[in-house]
Design a protein around this motif. Sequence first.
Motif, PDB file in Angstrom:
ATOM      1  N   ASP A  29     -10.703   0.715 -24.812  1.00  0.00           N
ATOM      2  CA  ASP A  29      -9.782   1.483 -23.974  1.00  0.00           C
ATOM      3  C   ASP A  29      -9.289   0.668 -22.784  1.00  0.00           C
ATOM      4  OD1 ASP A  29     -12.583   1.776 -23.137  1.00  0.00           O
ATOM      5  OD2 ASP A  29     -11.807   3.069 -21.544  1.00  0.00           O
ATOM      6  N   ILE A  30     -10.011  -0.381 -22.429  1.00  0.00           N
ATOM      7  CA  ILE A  30      -9.583  -1.247 -21.334  1.00  0.00           C
ATOM      8  C   ILE A  30      -8.578  -2.240 -21.891  1.00  0.00           C
ATOM      9  CG2 ILE A  30     -10.304  -2.901 -19.564  1.00  0.00           C
ATOM     10  CD1 ILE A  30     -11.391  -0.026 -19.188  1.00  0.00           C
ATOM     11  N   GLN A  31      -7.366  -2.116 -21.420  1.00  0.00           N
ATOM     12  CA  GLN A  31      -6.280  -2.945 -21.920  1.00  0.00           C
ATOM     13  C   GLN A  31      -6.395  -4.383 -21.400  1.00  0.00           C
ATOM     14  OE1 GLN A  31      -3.558  -1.569 -24.019  1.00  0.00           O
ATOM     15  NE2 GLN A  31      -5.369  -0.269 -24.222  1.00  0.00           N
ATOM     16  N   ASN A  32      -5.921  -5.332 -22.206  1.00  0.00           N
ATOM     17  CA  ASN A  32      -5.909  -6.731 -21.774  1.00  0.00           C
ATOM     18  C   ASN A  32      -5.158  -6.905 -20.458  1.00  0.00           C
ATOM     19  OD1 ASN A  32      -7.453  -8.027 -23.684  1.00  0.00           O
ATOM     20  ND2 ASN A  32      -5.740  -8.443 -25.038  1.00  0.00           N
ATOM     21  N   MET A  36      -6.481  -8.674 -17.084  1.00  0.00           N
ATOM     22  CA  MET A  36      -5.736  -9.735 -16.390  1.00  0.00           C
ATOM     23  C   MET A  36      -5.426  -9.321 -14.956  1.00  0.00           C
ATOM     24  SD  MET A  36      -5.224 -12.553 -18.009  1.00  0.00           S
ATOM     25  CE  MET A  36      -3.963 -13.244 -16.969  1.00  0.00           C
ATOM     26  N   GLY A  37      -5.025  -8.080 -14.776  1.00  0.00           N
ATOM     27  CA  GLY A  37      -4.620  -7.609 -13.459  1.00  0.00           C
ATOM     28  C   GLY A  37      -5.749  -7.564 -12.457  1.00  0.00           C
ATOM     29  N   GLU A  89       3.324  -0.932 -13.103  1.00  0.00           N
ATOM     30  CA  GLU A  89       2.223  -1.244 -12.185  1.00  0.00           C
ATOM     31  C   GLU A  89       1.255  -2.243 -12.813  1.00  0.00           C
ATOM     32  OE1 GLU A  89      -0.309  -1.426  -8.919  1.00  0.00           O
ATOM     33  OE2 GLU A  89       1.790  -0.852  -9.099  1.00  0.00           O
ATOM     34  N   GLN A  90       0.943  -2.088 -14.082  1.00  0.00           N
ATOM     35  CA  GLN A  90       0.068  -3.046 -14.762  1.00  0.00           C
ATOM     36  C   GLN A  90       0.685  -4.449 -14.759  1.00  0.00           C
ATOM     37  OE1 GLN A  90      -0.195  -0.720 -18.396  1.00  0.00           O
ATOM     38  NE2 GLN A  90      -2.441  -0.659 -18.194  1.00  0.00           N
ATOM     39  N   VAL A  91       1.963  -4.531 -15.039  1.00  0.00           N
ATOM     40  CA  VAL A  91       2.657  -5.823 -15.051  1.00  0.00           C
ATOM     41  C   VAL A  91       2.638  -6.436 -13.654  1.00  0.00           C
ATOM     42  CG1 VAL A  91       4.881  -6.966 -15.399  1.00  0.00           C
ATOM     43  CG2 VAL A  91       4.096  -5.245 -17.044  1.00  0.00           C
ATOM     44  N   ARG A  92       2.868  -5.614 -12.626  1.00  0.00           N
ATOM     45  CA  ARG A  92       2.860  -6.115 -11.242  1.00  0.00           C
ATOM     46  C   ARG A  92       1.495  -6.688 -10.880  1.00  0.00           C
ATOM     47  NH1 ARG A  92       1.274  -5.077  -6.371  1.00  0.00           N
ATOM     48  NH2 ARG A  92       0.203  -3.149  -6.860  1.00  0.00           N
ATOM     49  N   MET A  94      -0.814  -7.784 -12.911  1.00  0.00           N
ATOM     50  CA  MET A  94      -1.067  -8.974 -13.712  1.00  0.00           C
ATOM     51  C   MET A  94      -0.354 -10.184 -13.122  1.00  0.00           C
ATOM     52  SD  MET A  94      -0.188  -9.937 -17.655  1.00  0.00           S
ATOM     53  CE  MET A  94       1.513 -10.189 -17.236  1.00  0.00           C
ATOM     54  N   GLU A  95       0.887 -10.011 -12.698  1.00  0.00           N
ATOM     55  CA  GLU A  95       1.646 -11.126 -12.114  1.00  0.00           C
ATOM     56  C   GLU A  95       0.971 -11.650 -10.851  1.00  0.00           C
ATOM     57  OE1 GLU A  95       5.499  -9.301 -11.774  1.00  0.00           O
ATOM     58  OE2 GLU A  95       6.074  -9.904 -13.822  1.00  0.00           O
ATOM     59  N   ILE A  96       0.468 -10.753 -10.026  1.00  0.00           N
ATOM     60  CA  ILE A  96      -0.256 -11.165  -8.814  1.00  0.00           C
ATOM     61  C   ILE A  96      -1.519 -11.929  -9.200  1.00  0.00           C
ATOM     62  CG2 ILE A  96      -1.597 -10.293  -6.842  1.00  0.00           C
ATOM     63  CD1 ILE A  96       0.503  -7.962  -6.719  1.00  0.00           C
ATOM     64  N   SER A  97      -2.239 -11.429 -10.185  1.00  0.00           N
ATOM     65  CA  SER A  97      -3.480 -12.062 -10.626  1.00  0.00           C
ATOM     66  C   SER A  97      -3.225 -13.436 -11.230  1.00  0.00           C
ATOM     67  CB  SER A  97      -4.186 -11.156 -11.641  1.00  0.00           C
ATOM     68  OG  SER A  97      -5.398 -11.729 -12.046  1.00  0.00           O
ATOM     69  N   VAL A  98      -2.198 -13.559 -12.053  1.00  0.00           N
ATOM     70  CA  VAL A  98      -1.877 -14.849 -12.675  1.00  0.00           C
ATOM     71  C   VAL A  98      -1.542 -15.876 -11.595  1.00  0.00           C
ATOM     72  CG1 VAL A  98      -0.178 -16.039 -14.126  1.00  0.00           C
ATOM     73  CG2 VAL A  98      -1.228 -13.915 -14.917  1.00  0.00           C
ATOM     74  N   ALA A  99      -0.846 -15.452 -10.550  1.00  0.00           N
ATOM     75  CA  ALA A  99      -0.533 -16.364  -9.441  1.00  0.00           C
ATOM     76  C   ALA A  99      -1.822 -16.848  -8.772  1.00  0.00           C
ATOM     77  CB  ALA A  99       0.378 -15.675  -8.432  1.00  0.00           C
ATOM     78  N   LYS A 100      -2.806 -15.964  -8.626  1.00  0.00           N
ATOM     79  CA  LYS A 100      -4.096 -16.362  -8.045  1.00  0.00           C
ATOM     80  C   LYS A 100      -4.816 -17.366  -8.945  1.00  0.00           C
ATOM     81  CE  LYS A 100      -4.954 -12.117  -5.466  1.00  0.00           C
ATOM     82  NZ  LYS A 100      -5.806 -10.926  -5.342  1.00  0.00           N
ATOM     83  N   ASN A 101      -4.698 -17.177 -10.271  1.00  0.00           N
ATOM     84  CA  ASN A 101      -5.308 -18.125 -11.203  1.00  0.00           C
ATOM     85  C   ASN A 101      -4.741 -19.526 -11.009  1.00  0.00           C
ATOM     86  OD1 ASN A 101      -6.825 -16.099 -12.311  1.00  0.00           O
ATOM     87  ND2 ASN A 101      -5.779 -16.073 -14.268  1.00  0.00           N
ATOM     88  N   LYS A 102      -3.442 -19.617 -10.791  1.00  0.00           N
ATOM     89  CA  LYS A 102      -2.801 -20.914 -10.591  1.00  0.00           C
ATOM     90  C   LYS A 102      -3.322 -21.580  -9.331  1.00  0.00           C
ATOM     91  CE  LYS A 102       1.293 -19.736 -13.199  1.00  0.00           C
ATOM     92  NZ  LYS A 102       2.689 -19.356 -13.172  1.00  0.00           N
TER      93      LYS A 102
END
Length: 108
Positions: A29-32, A36-37, A89-92, A94-102
Motif C-alpha cells: 500500500d506504500i507507493q514508491n 521517494m518523497g 502533492e506526491q510528485v512535489r 518526490m521532487e524535493i527529495s530527489v534534489a536532496k539526494n543530489k
Amino acid sequence: MSTPGDKPEETIEAAVLRRLLKHLAVRADIQNIDLMGYGGFCRNCLSDWYREAAEEQGLSLSKDEARERIYGMPYDEYKEKHQLPATDEQVRRMEISVAKNKIAKSDV
C-alpha cells in the motif's frame, strides 16, 4: 545462518535486506513515490542497487531480474496490482527529495 568465510556484518546485512523486502511486500500500500518523497529511495532504487552489487560480484543481472527480486514478482504485474496514479502533492514531495539526494551524493 552464516557460512564459512562470511563476515558477521555481511550475514546481518543480508538478513536485514530480506526483512526489508518482506516488509515492503506486506506494505504494498506504500507507493514508491511516497518512499521517494519521504525516504529518498524506492523499490526501483533498491533493485538498481541490487543489480549494481551483483555486477560488483561479477554476476550479470538484468534490470527486470533485479526488479523481480525486489518486488517479488514481475514489475509490470506489481504495477498493475499495486501502483496508483501519483497526486500533485506526491510528485512535489518526490521532487524535493530527489534534489536532496543530489546534494547528498555530491558530498560523498
